[in-house]
Design a protein around this motif. Structure first.
Motif, PDB file in Angstrom:
ATOM      1  N   PRO A 121    -108.964 -37.175  52.378  1.00  0.00           N
ATOM      2  CA  PRO A 121    -110.185 -37.664  51.702  1.00  0.00           C
ATOM      3  C   PRO A 121    -111.336 -37.969  52.669  1.00  0.00           C
ATOM      4  O   PRO A 121    -112.495 -37.682  52.356  1.00  0.00           O
ATOM      5  N   GLN A 122    -111.017 -38.531  53.837  1.00  0.00           N
ATOM      6  CA  GLN A 122    -112.068 -38.837  54.806  1.00  0.00           C
ATOM      7  C   GLN A 122    -112.695 -37.564  55.366  1.00  0.00           C
ATOM      8  O   GLN A 122    -113.912 -37.484  55.560  1.00  0.00           O
ATOM      9  N   TYR A 123    -111.864 -36.537  55.599  1.00  0.00           N
ATOM     10  CA  TYR A 123    -112.369 -35.286  56.175  1.00  0.00           C
ATOM     11  C   TYR A 123    -113.282 -34.564  55.190  1.00  0.00           C
ATOM     12  O   TYR A 123    -114.324 -34.016  55.574  1.00  0.00           O
ATOM     13  N   LEU A 124    -112.881 -34.537  53.901  1.00  0.00           N
ATOM     14  CA  LEU A 124    -113.671 -33.835  52.883  1.00  0.00           C
ATOM     15  C   LEU A 124    -114.716 -34.741  52.234  1.00  0.00           C
ATOM     16  O   LEU A 124    -115.425 -34.301  51.330  1.00  0.00           O
ATOM     17  N   HIS A 125    -114.782 -35.994  52.676  1.00  0.00           N
ATOM     18  CA  HIS A 125    -115.770 -36.965  52.164  1.00  0.00           C
ATOM     19  C   HIS A 125    -115.682 -37.102  50.639  1.00  0.00           C
ATOM     20  O   HIS A 125    -116.664 -36.951  49.916  1.00  0.00           O
ATOM     21  N   LEU A 126    -114.490 -37.387  50.152  1.00  0.00           N
ATOM     22  CA  LEU A 126    -114.257 -37.506  48.709  1.00  0.00           C
ATOM     23  C   LEU A 126    -114.565 -38.913  48.236  1.00  0.00           C
ATOM     24  O   LEU A 126    -114.193 -39.897  48.877  1.00  0.00           O
ATOM     25  N   ASP A 127    -115.243 -39.003  47.092  1.00  0.00           N
ATOM     26  CA  ASP A 127    -115.413 -40.319  46.476  1.00  0.00           C
ATOM     27  C   ASP A 127    -114.181 -40.625  45.617  1.00  0.00           C
ATOM     28  O   ASP A 127    -113.240 -39.826  45.554  1.00  0.00           O
ATOM     29  N   THR A 128    -114.190 -41.775  44.940  1.00  0.00           N
ATOM     30  CA  THR A 128    -112.994 -42.223  44.211  1.00  0.00           C
ATOM     31  C   THR A 128    -112.589 -41.233  43.119  1.00  0.00           C
ATOM     32  O   THR A 128    -111.399 -40.899  42.983  1.00  0.00           O
ATOM     33  N   LYS A 129    -113.562 -40.749  42.334  1.00  0.00           N
ATOM     34  CA  LYS A 129    -113.238 -39.817  41.247  1.00  0.00           C
ATOM     35  C   LYS A 129    -112.738 -38.480  41.789  1.00  0.00           C
ATOM     36  O   LYS A 129    -111.799 -37.889  41.249  1.00  0.00           O
ATOM     37  N   GLN A 130    -113.378 -37.999  42.861  1.00  0.00           N
ATOM     38  CA  GLN A 130    -112.928 -36.739  43.455  1.00  0.00           C
ATOM     39  C   GLN A 130    -111.523 -36.874  44.034  1.00  0.00           C
ATOM     40  O   GLN A 130    -110.687 -35.976  43.886  1.00  0.00           O
ATOM     41  N   PHE A 131    -111.266 -38.013  44.668  1.00  0.00           N
ATOM     42  CA  PHE A 131    -109.932 -38.268  45.224  1.00  0.00           C
ATOM     43  C   PHE A 131    -108.878 -38.271  44.119  1.00  0.00           C
ATOM     44  O   PHE A 131    -107.797 -37.681  44.255  1.00  0.00           O
ATOM     45  N   SER A 132    -109.187 -38.914  42.995  1.00  0.00           N
ATOM     46  CA  SER A 132    -108.248 -38.965  41.874  1.00  0.00           C
ATOM     47  C   SER A 132    -107.993 -37.573  41.312  1.00  0.00           C
ATOM     48  O   SER A 132    -106.857 -37.214  40.976  1.00  0.00           O
ATOM     49  N   LEU A 133    -109.052 -36.744  41.220  1.00  0.00           N
ATOM     50  CA  LEU A 133    -108.881 -35.405  40.655  1.00  0.00           C
ATOM     51  C   LEU A 133    -108.114 -34.493  41.604  1.00  0.00           C
ATOM     52  O   LEU A 133    -107.306 -33.666  41.159  1.00  0.00           O
ATOM     53  N   VAL A 134    -108.341 -34.634  42.907  1.00  0.00           N
ATOM     54  CA  VAL A 134    -107.571 -33.845  43.875  1.00  0.00           C
ATOM     55  C   VAL A 134    -106.090 -34.226  43.792  1.00  0.00           C
ATOM     56  O   VAL A 134    -105.208 -33.353  43.778  1.00  0.00           O
ATOM     57  N   SER A 135    -105.801 -35.514  43.714  1.00  0.00           N
ATOM     58  CA  SER A 135    -104.406 -35.971  43.643  1.00  0.00           C
ATOM     59  C   SER A 135    -103.723 -35.468  42.380  1.00  0.00           C
ATOM     60  O   SER A 135    -102.553 -35.082  42.401  1.00  0.00           O
TER      61      SER A 135
END
Length: 556
Positions: A103-117
């Motif tokens: 998440p830090q490398y791709l600069h994901l916000d909370t919603k993006q992190f949840s969708l990737v997971s």
């Protein structure tokens, strides 16, 4: 085939020579004699058909000899086919490790992190929906091949991702492959006898947990390597490629071959994996042929026959049991815990490296908990292996939830790890139940459609709890989520299993029809009586009686 007929004739001669002393004995001998005569007639008819098939396969029959004896072949086939379950487990554990860095490398916000997971679970929904049409179009074997190919492409995109969009595309493709991997339980259930059906279908769930453990080990290996999360996610393509090679050497499902009118080829595959040396195997093959012909006639007469799954009361009851069970095993939080286990350990105060290592504890517990299900499902039955662990899963949710209330850090860590091990250890057996249940509850002509719908529901609920995990924690607090929501679902699951999960161990299709032809109230009444009797035996020390075969035929 000739040997079988001779054996039946010998039995018939012995029956004719038996001296009888009372009417019951006479009736029993007459029944045995009638059954033997029927078997002889059937066997002679089947012998003619078998000879026809032998002549049709021609030179291929010369290669029907195999290195593996038929009594071992179902176990080997079931193991290799079920290894596609490893793909789901690998994705769960590798994304859990990658979530600590990616998440830090791709600069994901909370919603993006949840969708990737949760992206793989989202992609698995259309994968599961496509399961039936692809299965019917290209067959079970080639569906598994497509599953491995799609998963491999998705894993490559994940490992090479430099943006959120590429990562999501990879996650969705991986999910489609995971959805198609559910072909394995269908294929296994079509090829093995009912006495070993339970343990071989449950191997799919066991391989999910094996994949999880392998994924955590891979994550631990690469945790200190530059670009670690890329290696973690990319490692899964190695396993999908190996599985692809294994599957290339597997035979097609004899059931599918029969449905496509390739009867001689179906006969040849059946001969290799089940043999034609005993009456049971012969009977099952020709019953399969009869069922396929009936299903084909039904499809021609009623193109939308699959609507029977909700239109016919017997099938609708099976639909309710299967899909409520699918919801329970996901809404109790198991997937969200597995996907976020590394993050949860990091929040406990562990370093990223130690969080990956500690994740092995949870993955190992889940795998260890699946082993009893494989060993005991066909011995103790579905209810025993489902209800007991579901109660402990509920307790595990309570322990985890209460751990967040601890003021002392050491107490917090100790209680949390205790709760996690309890939760995942008994989830292993509980999570094994749905895949087998989906394969058993439906009538033959609705089995494929029913399993597709149930699989889609499993992944729908998996996506729901995984995507909303972070938001629910913030809204409900950790204690509220684990005790109130996951614990509440688990408690509902215990009640549902006690009342509405019938015992299908060793049941024929006709016996399953008898059970689901009764109203839900009758099913609940019979199951409640069974549970009360089990508790009485438990508290009076009659433990051996608990695991004895229970017919579970509903009383009128």
């Amino acid at each position: 085939m000739g040997k079988v007929i001779k054996r039946i004739r010998v039995v018939l001669c012995l029956v004719e020579k038996v001296g009888v002393a009372d009417d019951d004995a006479i009736e029993q001998v007459q029944h045995e004699k009638s059954s033997s005569l029927t078997n002889i007639i059937l066997c002679e008819q089947w012998q003619e058909q078998t000879q026809t098939y032998e002549s049709q396969v021609g030179e291929k029959a010369l290669y029907s000899k195999q290195l593996v004896q038929p009594k071992y072949c179902p176990f080997i086939l079931g193991t290799l086919e079920s290894m596609t379950g490893m793909l789901l487990g690998l994705d769960m554990s590798t994304i859990s490790g990658a979530n600590l860095f990616m998440p830090q490398y791709l600069h994901l916000d909370t919603k993006q992190f949840s969708l990737v997971s949760s992206g793989a679970a989202l992609g698995a929904i259309p994968g599961a929906i496509l399961l039936t049409p692809i299965n019917e179009w290209i067959g079970r074997k080639y569906t598994l091949i497509v599953c491995c190919l799609i998963f491999t492409v998705g894993a490559i995109l994940e490992a090479a991702a430099h943006s959120y969009g590429t990562m999501i595309a990879g996650r969705l493709l991986v999910g489609v492959g995971i959805g198609l991997s559910s072909t394995a339980p269908v294929c296994v259930s079509e090829s093995v006898k009912k006495e070993i059906r339970g343990k071989l279908v449950v191997l799919f769930q066991f391989n999910i947990t094996v994949g999880e453990v392998i994924g955590y080990v891979v994550a631990a290996i690469f945790v200190n390597v530059p670009g670690n999360w890329r290696f973690m996610l990319g490692s899964s393509l190695l396993w999908s490629s190996l599985l692809l090679l294994f599957i290339l050497f597997l035979p097609e499902s004899p059931w599918w071959l029969m449905k496509k009118g390739r009867k001689a080829q179906s006969f040849l595959v059946w001969k290799r994996i089940r043999s034609f040396e005993n009456l049971e195997s012969i009977t099952e093959f020709f019953e399969m042929e009869k069922a396929v012909l009936e299903e084909r006639k039904l499809a021609q007469a009623r193109p939308f026959y699959w609507l029977d799954i909700i239109r016919v009361p017997r099938s609708a009851r099976a639909f309710i049991v299967a899909n409520v069970l699918a919801g329970i095993v996901q809404l109790d939080g198991i997937n969200s815990v597995v996907y976020y286990i590394g993050v949860l350990f990091k929040e406990l105060g562990f370093s990223a490296e130690k969080s990956v290592y500690m994740s092995l504890v949870g993955g190992g517990s889940l795998m260890a908990g699946t082993i009893p299900a494989i060993l005991l499902l066909d011995k103790w039955g579905r209810r025993m292996v489902g209800i007991g662990p579901s109660i402990v899963v509920f307790l595990g949710c309570i322990i985890i939830g209460c751990s967040f209330l601890a003021k002392n850090t050491k107490t917090y860590e100790g209680v949390y790890i205790w709760g996690l091990i309890t939760y995942e250890l008994f989830s292993g057996s509980f999570q094994s139940l749905p895949w087998l249940n989906f394969a058993e509850v439906y009538p033959t002509y609705l089995k494929s459609v029913g399993m597709t719908i149930a699989d889609a529901f499993i992944y729908l609920w998996a996506f729901t709890v995984t995507y909303n995990f972070t938001g629910m924690r913030h809204a409900m607090t950790n204690t509220g989520l684990f005790v109130g929501f996951y614990g509440g679902i688990s408690l509902f699951g215990v009640i549902f299993l006690v009342l509405f999960l019938p015992e299908l161990k060793g049941k024929t299709l006709e016996e399953v029809d008898v059970i689901f032809s009764q109203p839900m109230s009758e099913i609940a009444r019979a199951n409640l009586r069974s549970s009360i009797n089990t508790l009485k035996k438990l508290f009076t020390g009659r433990w051996k009686e608990i695991v004895q075969t229970d017919s579970q035929v509903l009383d009128n």
